[in-house]
Design a protein around this motif. Structure first.
Motif, PDB file in Angstrom:
ATOM      1  N   ALA A  77       1.299  -0.891   0.128  1.00 17.27           N
ATOM      2  CA  ALA A  77       0.061  -0.106   0.050  1.00 17.27           C
ATOM      3  C   ALA A  77       1.083   1.805   0.044  1.00 17.27           C
ATOM      4  N   GLY A  78       2.157   1.246   0.257  1.00 18.90           N
ATOM      5  CA  GLY A  78       2.961   2.748   0.249  1.00 18.90           C
ATOM      6  C   GLY A  78       2.655   3.377   1.561  1.00 18.90           C
ATOM      7  N   PHE A  79       2.887   4.620   0.796  1.00 23.30           N
ATOM      8  CA  PHE A  79       2.113   5.740   2.382  1.00 23.30           C
ATOM      9  C   PHE A  79       0.606   6.235   2.600  1.00 23.30           C
ATOM     10  N   SER A  80      -0.121   5.420   1.247  1.00 22.89           N
ATOM     11  CA  SER A  80      -1.605   5.311   1.153  1.00 22.89           C
ATOM     12  C   SER A  80      -2.267   5.110   2.116  1.00 22.89           C
ATOM     13  N   VAL A  81      -2.030   3.761   3.079  1.00 20.02           N
ATOM     14  CA  VAL A  81      -2.627   3.493   3.650  1.00 20.02           C
ATOM     15  C   VAL A  81      -2.008   3.782   5.284  1.00 20.02           C
ATOM     16  N   GLN A  82      -2.163   4.354   5.558  1.00 18.93           N
ATOM     17  CA  GLN A  82      -1.529   4.233   7.649  1.00 18.93           C
ATOM     18  C   GLN A  82      -2.061   3.460   8.161  1.00 18.93           C
ATOM     19  N   THR A  83      -0.962   2.455   8.562  1.00 19.43           N
ATOM     20  CA  THR A  83      -1.640   1.246   9.377  1.00 19.43           C
ATOM     21  C   THR A  83      -0.650   2.256  10.450  1.00 19.43           C
ATOM     22  N   LEU A  84      -0.860   1.670  11.657  1.00 19.10           N
ATOM     23  CA  LEU A  84       0.171   2.516  12.734  1.00 19.10           C
ATOM     24  C   LEU A  84       1.661   2.146  12.667  1.00 19.10           C
ATOM     25  N   PRO A  85       1.992   0.851  11.990  1.00 25.20           N
ATOM     26  CA  PRO A  85       3.331   0.743  11.769  1.00 25.20           C
ATOM     27  C   PRO A  85       3.828   2.016  11.311  1.00 25.20           C
ATOM     28  N   ILE A  86       3.030   2.519   9.654  1.00 24.99           N
ATOM     29  CA  ILE A  86       3.203   2.709   8.532  1.00 24.99           C
ATOM     30  C   ILE A  86       3.967   4.075   9.670  1.00 24.99           C
ATOM     31  N   ARG A  87       2.858   4.283  10.160  1.00 24.36           N
ATOM     32  CA  ARG A  87       2.500   5.657  11.123  1.00 24.36           C
ATOM     33  C   ARG A  87       4.162   6.137  11.392  1.00 24.36           C
ATOM     34  N   ILE A  88       3.999   4.773  12.418  1.00 25.02           N
ATOM     35  CA  ILE A  88       5.309   4.947  13.302  1.00 25.02           C
ATOM     36  C   ILE A  88       6.715   5.057  12.491  1.00 25.02           C
ATOM     37  N   PHE A  89       7.129   4.332  11.611  1.00 22.52           N
ATOM     38  CA  PHE A  89       7.540   4.708  10.854  1.00 22.52           C
ATOM     39  C   PHE A  89       7.949   5.894   9.671  1.00 22.52           C
ATOM     40  N   SER A  90       6.955   6.346   9.529  1.00 25.38           N
ATOM     41  CA  SER A  90       6.954   7.268   7.960  1.00 25.38           C
ATOM     42  C   SER A  90       6.824   8.510   9.604  1.00 25.38           C
ATOM     43  N   SER A  91       7.049   8.753  10.548  1.00 26.53           N
ATOM     44  CA  SER A  91       7.265   9.680  11.485  1.00 26.53           C
ATOM     45  C   SER A  91       8.289   9.733  11.889  1.00 26.53           C
ATOM     46  N   LEU A  92       9.695   8.335  12.037  1.00 21.92           N
ATOM     47  CA  LEU A  92      10.916   8.662  11.899  1.00 21.92           C
ATOM     48  C   LEU A  92      11.884   9.494  11.211  1.00 21.92           C
ATOM     49  N   LYS A  93      11.026   9.837  10.551  1.00 25.68           N
ATOM     50  CA  LYS A  93      11.977  10.663   9.152  1.00 25.68           C
ATOM     51  C   LYS A  93      11.574  11.762   9.167  1.00 25.68           C
ATOM     52  N   SER A  94      10.576  13.114  10.339  1.00 29.39           N
ATOM     53  CA  SER A  94      10.357  14.399  10.809  1.00 29.39           C
ATOM     54  C   SER A  94      11.051  14.094  12.623  1.00 29.39           C
ATOM     55  N   GLY A  95      11.825  13.385  13.282  1.00 26.07           N
ATOM     56  CA  GLY A  95      11.722  13.471  13.649  1.00 26.07           C
ATOM     57  C   GLY A  95      11.148  12.857  14.939  1.00 26.07           C
ATOM     58  N   TYR A  96      11.972  12.512  16.017  1.00 18.97           N
ATOM     59  CA  TYR A  96      11.131  12.264  17.541  1.00 18.97           C
ATOM     60  C   TYR A  96      10.186  12.073  17.854  1.00 18.97           C
ATOM     61  N   GLU A  97       8.652  11.507  18.453  1.00 19.97           N
ATOM     62  CA  GLU A  97       7.571  11.706  18.741  1.00 19.97           C
ATOM     63  C   GLU A  97       7.817  10.748  19.551  1.00 19.97           C
ATOM     64  N   PRO A  98       6.845  10.969  20.945  1.00 20.69           N
ATOM     65  CA  PRO A  98       6.487  10.080  21.927  1.00 20.69           C
ATOM     66  C   PRO A  98       5.482   8.858  21.509  1.00 20.69           C
ATOM     67  N   THR A  99       4.968   9.456  20.696  1.00 16.07           N
ATOM     68  CA  THR A  99       3.627   8.569  20.626  1.00 16.07           C
ATOM     69  C   THR A  99       4.534   7.534  19.392  1.00 16.07           C
ATOM     70  N   MET A 100       5.262   7.677  18.972  1.00 18.00           N
ATOM     71  CA  MET A 100       6.156   5.832  18.346  1.00 18.00           C
ATOM     72  C   MET A 100       6.392   5.215  19.056  1.00 18.00           C
ATOM     73  N   CYS A 101       7.126   6.332  20.683  1.00 15.10           N
ATOM     74  CA  CYS A 101       7.128   5.318  21.745  1.00 15.10           C
ATOM     75  C   CYS A 101       6.237   4.203  22.576  1.00 15.10           C
ATOM     76  N   VAL A 102       5.028   4.955  22.273  1.00 12.76           N
ATOM     77  CA  VAL A 102       3.305   4.874  22.986  1.00 12.76           C
ATOM     78  C   VAL A 102       3.536   3.637  22.129  1.00 12.76           C
ATOM     79  N   GLY A 103       3.512   3.817  20.792  1.00 15.76           N
ATOM     80  CA  GLY A 103       3.065   2.140  19.708  1.00 15.76           C
ATOM     81  C   GLY A 103       3.721   1.698  20.398  1.00 15.76           C
ATOM     82  N   ALA A 104       5.254   1.295  20.111  1.00 15.70           N
ATOM     83  CA  ALA A 104       6.426   0.909  20.440  1.00 15.70           C
ATOM     84  C   ALA A 104       5.908  -0.749  22.063  1.00 15.70           C
TER      85      ALA A 104
END
Length: 136
Positions: A77-104
């Motif tokens: 699906a690429g980035f067209s479908v925002q599953t939680l793992p895709i969202r976590i990995f795509s947010s890694l590009k923009s920098g650290y966010e606490p939501t990534m840790c919560v999801g993990a």
């Protein structure tokens, strides 16, 4: 995306169910048929109850693996479908966010809880395919 997960992860339930079918004693099925049960009744009374732990184990394994699967979702699906793992990995590009840790942490806790429940409910050694008790 559901179809791709199904195709990739189909081996796990097949392996679990084949282990379960190996543990069903043929004598129990024959005894049920001797007592007058047909094939469907023998399946309902003997095979299905014996297979329930293996079916649950396969469902939990596939659920946890599919929930955490990033590569299949990204490749299909690429980035067209925002599953939680895709969202976590795509947010890694923009920098650290606490939501990534919560999801993990949620992913780890869910996987740990699911596998701990399987170990507590079922005979873990039997679910993993050990046929005979270990000899000293």
């Amino acid at each position: 995306m559901v179809l791709s997960h199904s195709v990739i992860l189909v081996g796990i339930p097949v392996a679990m169910l084949s282990v379960g079918f190996q543990f069903i004693e043929r004598a129990l099925i024959e005894a049920a048929q001797t007592m007058g049960a047909g094939d469907t009744e023998a399946f309902r009374m003997v095979v299905r109850p014996a297979m329930i732990p293996y079916i649950l184990c396969a469902l939990v394994y596939v659920f946890v693996l599919s929930l955490n699967e990033y590569l299949i979702a990204y490749m299909v699906a690429g980035f067209s479908v925002q599953t939680l793992p895709i969202r976590i990995f795509s947010s890694l590009k923009s920098g650290y966010e606490p939501t990534m840790c919560v999801g993990a942490v949620i992913f780890m806790a869910l996987g740990f809880a699911a596998f701990s429940l399987l170990a507590a409910i079922g005979d873990l050694a039997k679910l993993m395919g050990r046929h005979r008790p270990l000899e000293a």
